[in-house]
Design an enzyme around this catalytic site. Structure first.
Site, mmCIF file in Angstrom:
data_model
loop_
_atom_site.group_PDB
_atom_site.id
_atom_site.type_symbol
_atom_site.label_atom_id
_atom_site.label_comp_id
_atom_site.label_asym_id
_atom_site.label_seq_id
_atom_site.Cartn_x
_atom_site.Cartn_y
_atom_site.Cartn_z
ATOM 1 N N GLN A 103 0.828 -1.214 0.000
ATOM 2 C CA GLN A 103 0.000 0.000 0.000
ATOM 3 C C GLN A 103 0.858 1.259 0.000
ATOM 4 O O GLN A 103 0.474 2.286 -0.563
ATOM 5 C CB GLN A 103 -0.899 -0.018 1.238
ATOM 6 C CG GLN A 103 -1.804 1.181 1.408
ATOM 7 C CD GLN A 103 -2.416 1.213 2.802
ATOM 8 O OE1 GLN A 103 -1.800 1.660 3.755
ATOM 9 N NE2 GLN A 103 -3.629 0.693 2.922
ATOM 10 N N TYR A 283 -13.378 0.386 6.266
ATOM 11 C CA TYR A 283 -11.967 0.168 5.945
ATOM 12 C C TYR A 283 -11.654 0.489 4.489
ATOM 13 O O TYR A 283 -10.571 0.977 4.169
ATOM 14 C CB TYR A 283 -11.583 -1.270 6.296
ATOM 15 C CG TYR A 283 -11.826 -1.567 7.755
ATOM 16 C CD1 TYR A 283 -11.088 -0.921 8.745
ATOM 17 C CD2 TYR A 283 -12.833 -2.443 8.152
ATOM 18 C CE1 TYR A 283 -11.334 -1.151 10.086
ATOM 19 C CE2 TYR A 283 -13.087 -2.681 9.489
ATOM 20 C CZ TYR A 283 -12.331 -2.034 10.454
ATOM 21 O OH TYR A 283 -12.584 -2.253 11.782
ATOM 22 N N LEU A 284 -12.600 0.235 3.592
ATOM 23 C CA LEU A 284 -12.398 0.583 2.192
ATOM 24 C C LEU A 284 -12.255 2.090 2.024
ATOM 25 O O LEU A 284 -11.477 2.565 1.185
ATOM 26 C CB LEU A 284 -13.565 0.062 1.346
ATOM 27 C CG LEU A 284 -13.554 0.452 -0.136
ATOM 28 C CD1 LEU A 284 -12.293 -0.051 -0.831
ATOM 29 C CD2 LEU A 284 -14.802 -0.084 -0.834
ATOM 30 N N ALA A 285 -12.990 2.850 2.817
ATOM 31 C CA ALA A 285 -12.940 4.316 2.718
ATOM 32 C C ALA A 285 -11.510 4.829 2.853
ATOM 33 O O ALA A 285 -11.088 5.738 2.127
ATOM 34 C CB ALA A 285 -13.837 4.940 3.786
ATOM 35 N N ASP A 286 -10.741 4.234 3.776
ATOM 36 C CA ASP A 286 -9.344 4.647 3.961
ATOM 37 C C ASP A 286 -8.541 4.496 2.674
ATOM 38 O O ASP A 286 -7.678 5.314 2.360
ATOM 39 C CB ASP A 286 -8.661 3.790 5.041
ATOM 40 C CG ASP A 286 -9.376 3.831 6.374
ATOM 41 O OD1 ASP A 286 -10.215 4.726 6.568
ATOM 42 O OD2 ASP A 286 -9.086 2.969 7.217
ATOM 43 N N GLN A 287 -8.842 3.412 1.939
ATOM 44 C CA GLN A 287 -8.049 3.073 0.760
ATOM 45 C C GLN A 287 -8.365 3.957 -0.452
ATOM 46 O O GLN A 287 -7.565 4.039 -1.384
ATOM 47 C CB GLN A 287 -8.295 1.612 0.357
ATOM 48 C CG GLN A 287 -8.307 0.624 1.491
ATOM 49 C CD GLN A 287 -6.937 0.406 2.085
ATOM 50 O OE1 GLN A 287 -5.956 0.324 1.368
ATOM 51 N NE2 GLN A 287 -6.864 0.335 3.392
ATOM 52 N N HIS A 308 -9.025 6.758 11.158
ATOM 53 C CA HIS A 308 -8.050 6.466 10.103
ATOM 54 C C HIS A 308 -8.337 7.305 8.860
ATOM 55 O O HIS A 308 -7.431 7.868 8.248
ATOM 56 C CB HIS A 308 -8.128 4.975 9.713
ATOM 57 C CG HIS A 308 -7.012 4.151 10.244
ATOM 58 N ND1 HIS A 308 -7.139 3.369 11.354
ATOM 59 C CD2 HIS A 308 -5.734 3.978 9.819
ATOM 60 C CE1 HIS A 308 -6.004 2.747 11.597
ATOM 61 N NE2 HIS A 308 -5.134 3.098 10.682
#
Length: 338
Positions: A103, A283-287, A308
């Site tokens: 990442q 968690y996808l939002a962070d990515q 995060h």
């Protein structure tokens, strides 16, 4: 000479995400940075092996000069050079997350002078990091819509604490960026449960699947027995395919925690996601923040914006000439570039 950006590693959630995002953005923009109080919000502050591997990987890919790159260091100075495509291999030397190292460096290789392949050895099933299947099945299809083409392959599993897993990603330079729009999830098409076992009795997986099936109508129920030398370890996943997005959730099994309790944790997380019409999970939002910022436009809706996410946005805004807007309406937050 570009200005030195000063970052406080204690801001926001105070974890490794600040460092990883800063490394990515520094490589892309050519802006040097210094960061202090690295991972100040963690029980064991400073650079762990995973973070040190990310720093060294970033430095190798862009020929950076670095100060403070050692285990336990809470201060780092990073002066990037030119990003070079090619084939790279990095070893964490522990069960630290392979995907978090990837990442860190992959965004810079979107701007490299040619295609690249990056292979990282370490941990693959870590409770605090996205597994390779999440990257492959959820994130990468969305990146492709933005114009970013990369393909991740899990070559070998490695559970905590032994590690020994291997993940590789092939990536091509981006020709042009597209705008990502992710509003509501839409109707559910199907849900699939999956359990990975390595050196763990099969009845554990059967009980975990039964717990999932007790709460959701599963289109598929898959149990994968891995070689014993890749464990011991156990991961339970549930994939939710909807009209507008595919999301994937997982929980890593723990010693002395029953199969039913492990699976119940996953059930709770998925129900929390399904309680909102928002397409994007926590968690996808962070990515999505960094690729969306690089595209210069886009938006998505998330029900539960995490610390995060907010920390990541703050770091991105220090390096790029973009500003994010967050508007909450009826329990759903719209995240967009203003």
């Amino acid at each position: 000479m570009k200005r030195m950006i000063a970052l406080d590693g204690a801001q926001g959630e105070g974890g490794g995400q600040i460092l990883r995002s800063a490394l990515s953005l520094s490589m892309i923009t050519g802006q040097p940075f210094t960061i202090t109080s690295i991972r100040a919000g963690r029980a064991k502050p400073g650079l762990l092996r995973q973070h040190l591997t990310a720093v060294k990987a970033a430095a190798e890919i862009c020929r950076a000069t670095v100060e403070g790159a050692e285990l336990g260091s809470q201060r780092l100075v990073f002066r990037p050079g030119t990003v070079r495509g090619g084939e790279y291999r990095f070893a964490i030397g522990s069960a630290g997350s392979c995907t978090l190292v990837l990442q860190t460096v992959l965004p810079a290789l979107w701007f490299a002078d040619g295609p690249s392949r990056v292979e990282v050895s370490g941990g693959t099933d870590n409770p605090s990091a996205p597994p390779a299947d999440f990257i492959r099945r959820v994130l990468e299809p969305l990146l492709a819509k933005i114009g970013i083409h990369q393909q991740t392959t899990l070559l070998r599993h490695g559970f905590y604490p032994a590690g020994g897993g291997v993940v590789a990603t092939e990536v091509s330079p981006v020709a042009s960026f597209n705008t990502l729009q992710l509003g509501e999830r839409g109707n559910i098409v199907q849900m699939c449960g999956e359990v990975l076992l390595a050196g763990v009795p099969r009845h554990v997986a059967e009980r975990e699947i039964a717990t999932l099936a007790g709460s959701f109508s599963l289109h598929e129920q898959n149990i994968h027995n891995l070689p014993r030398d890749q464990g011991p370890g156990n991961t339970v996943s549930l994939e939710v395919e909807s009209e507008n997005i595919t999301e994937r959730f997982f929980v890593v099994g723990e010693k002395r925690v029953s199969a039913e309790v492990v699976a119940a944790q996953l059930v709770k997380e998925v129900k929390r996601y399904l309680a909102s019409p928002a397409a994007v999970g926590e968690y996808l939002a962070d990515q999505l923040v960094l690729p969306m910022a690089l595209a210069g436009a886009g938006e998505f809706k998330v029900a539960h914006p995490s610390c995060h996410l907010l920390t990541n946005i703050a770091v991105v805004e220090r390096f790029l000439p973009v500003r994010f807007g967050l508007i909450e309406t009826d329990g759903v937050t719209r995240v967009s570039i203003e």
